[in-house]
Write a protein that holds these residues in place. Structure first.
Motif, PDB file in Angstrom:
ATOM      1  N   LEU A 180       5.494  -7.048  -6.978  1.00 42.20           N
ATOM      2  CA  LEU A 180       4.651  -6.819  -8.154  1.00 42.20           C
ATOM      3  C   LEU A 180       3.327  -6.163  -7.747  1.00 42.20           C
ATOM      4  N   CYS A 181       2.760  -6.618  -6.625  1.00 38.90           N
ATOM      5  CA  CYS A 181       1.526  -6.000  -6.140  1.00 38.90           C
ATOM      6  C   CYS A 181       1.751  -4.524  -5.821  1.00 38.90           C
ATOM      7  N   ARG A 182       2.876  -4.212  -5.206  1.00 42.30           N
ATOM      8  CA  ARG A 182       3.167  -2.812  -4.867  1.00 42.30           C
ATOM      9  C   ARG A 182       3.277  -1.959  -6.130  1.00 42.30           C
ATOM     10  N   ALA A 183       3.872  -2.536  -7.186  1.00 43.57           N
ATOM     11  CA  ALA A 183       4.020  -1.796  -8.446  1.00 43.57           C
ATOM     12  C   ALA A 183       2.682  -1.564  -9.133  1.00 43.57           C
ATOM     13  N   LEU A 184       1.677  -2.394  -8.801  1.00 44.91           N
ATOM     14  CA  LEU A 184       0.392  -2.337  -9.500  1.00 44.91           C
ATOM     15  C   LEU A 184      -0.740  -1.720  -8.671  1.00 44.91           C
ATOM     16  N   ILE A 185      -0.509  -1.449  -7.405  1.00 46.64           N
ATOM     17  CA  ILE A 185      -1.587  -1.065  -6.499  1.00 46.64           C
ATOM     18  C   ILE A 185      -2.265   0.240  -6.914  1.00 46.64           C
ATOM     19  N   HIS A 186      -1.524   1.142  -7.553  1.00 47.97           N
ATOM     20  CA  HIS A 186      -2.107   2.431  -7.935  1.00 47.97           C
ATOM     21  C   HIS A 186      -2.607   2.432  -9.383  1.00 47.97           C
ATOM     22  N   MET A 200       0.794  -1.223   0.000  1.00 53.89           N
ATOM     23  CA  MET A 200       0.000   0.000   0.000  1.00 53.89           C
ATOM     24  C   MET A 200       0.828   1.274   0.000  1.00 53.89           C
ATOM     25  N   LEU A 201       2.139   1.150   0.117  1.00 55.26           N
ATOM     26  CA  LEU A 201       3.003   2.329   0.224  1.00 55.26           C
ATOM     27  C   LEU A 201       2.793   3.347  -0.903  1.00 55.26           C
ATOM     28  N   PRO A 202       2.722   2.938  -2.185  1.00 54.26           N
ATOM     29  CA  PRO A 202       2.525   3.943  -3.238  1.00 54.26           C
ATOM     30  C   PRO A 202       1.257   4.775  -3.065  1.00 54.26           C
TER      31      PRO A 202
END
Length: 263
Positions: free
Chosen positions: A153-159, A99-101
């Motif tokens: 990969l989830c972090r790269a796609l969350i936004h 969720m960081l992004p």
């Protein structure tokens, strides 16, 4: 060119034009919206430099770069990135890392607190999609390398980026885990439809995942071949053992070997 990502006659020298290192010279490539492109070439040819240019982290001395119809003049907000090293923050849980992004990138940052419950549900759904259901409360040191890369990969796609940039994301993993994550990446791309540019040294990975493969020369890097990959999607992992698949892998290997020899 009218691609989603366009680089035209790009030239970049590190360390100053007079006595610096010419990294890229006359590089031109175009990636269509929703397409999965891979970039391969000899070590040191400028593949990672290309990634930095396309995301606006550095600027070229010559040429133009456009993403989503806009000339790149700074960091590209529509891009998500994943690297070989997952670089997850060790003091945050996997869910919090994913969720960081959302805490950084607008418009999510301004409404993160008010919509945190919805964002949490979205992050948990992504983790489930990559096979990490129930691991959101685990810390990076409690996960294997492959599991960390799934979370990355989830972090790269969350936004919901329109463009996903992958720089050797599976290079540090063992062969079996790499193949598992190729299939995860295949399925994510099929479901989400984001435009993807993958930099890799693994030619099997490039041919399995990509719609087209760009082959770079030795430094100074430029595109010497654009190879379409003809196999229908979804591609089963068994495809990688078929002769038609390996013919393309060997073709790419010969191009790279010749590029190295000509340097």
């Amino acid at each position: 060119m009218t691609g989603f990502v366009d680089l035209r006659d790009v030239r970049l020298t590190y360390g100053g034009a007079a006595d610096g290192t010419l990294a890229l010279d006359g590089l031109t490539m175009s990636v269509k919206k929703g397409e999965f492109a891979a970039v391969v070439g000899p070590s040191g040819c400028g593949k990672s430099t290309l990634m930095k240019l396309a995301t606006g982290l550095i600027a070229p001395q010559n040429g133009t770069i456009e993403v989503a119809g806009h000339e790149v003049d700074g960091p590209v907000s529509v891009a998500g990135m994943a690297f070989q090293n997952p670089s997850m923050l060790p003091w945050r849980s996997s869910l919090a890392n994913v969720m960081l992004p959302l805490e950084i990138v607008q418009p999510h940052r301004s409404k993160f607190r008010s919509e945190k419950q919805a964002y949490t549900a979205k992050a948990e759904a992504l983790l489930e999609l990559v096979g990490l259901k129930g691991f959101g409360d685990k810390y990076p040191w409690q996960l294997s390398g492959g599991m960390q890369q799934r979370a990355n990969l989830c972090r790269a796609l969350i936004h919901d980026p329109a463009l996903l940039m992958l720089d050797e994301p599976f290079g540090a993993l063992d062969a079996f885990t790499r193949e598992e994550l190729w299939q995860v990446m295949r399925d994510l791309h099929a479901e989400k439809g984001f435009t993807t540019i993958l930099v890799t040294h693994d030619l099997r990975e490039a041919v399995f995942l990509a719609d087209k493969v760009f082959v770079m020369s030795a430094r100074p890097g430029t595109i010497i071949r654009e190879r379409e990959v003809p196999f229908e999607r979804p591609r089963p992992i068994e495809l990688t053992y078929e002769s038609a698949f390996n013919d393309i892998v060997h073709e790419l290997r010969d191009l790279i070997a010749n590029a190295r020899a000509a340097a």
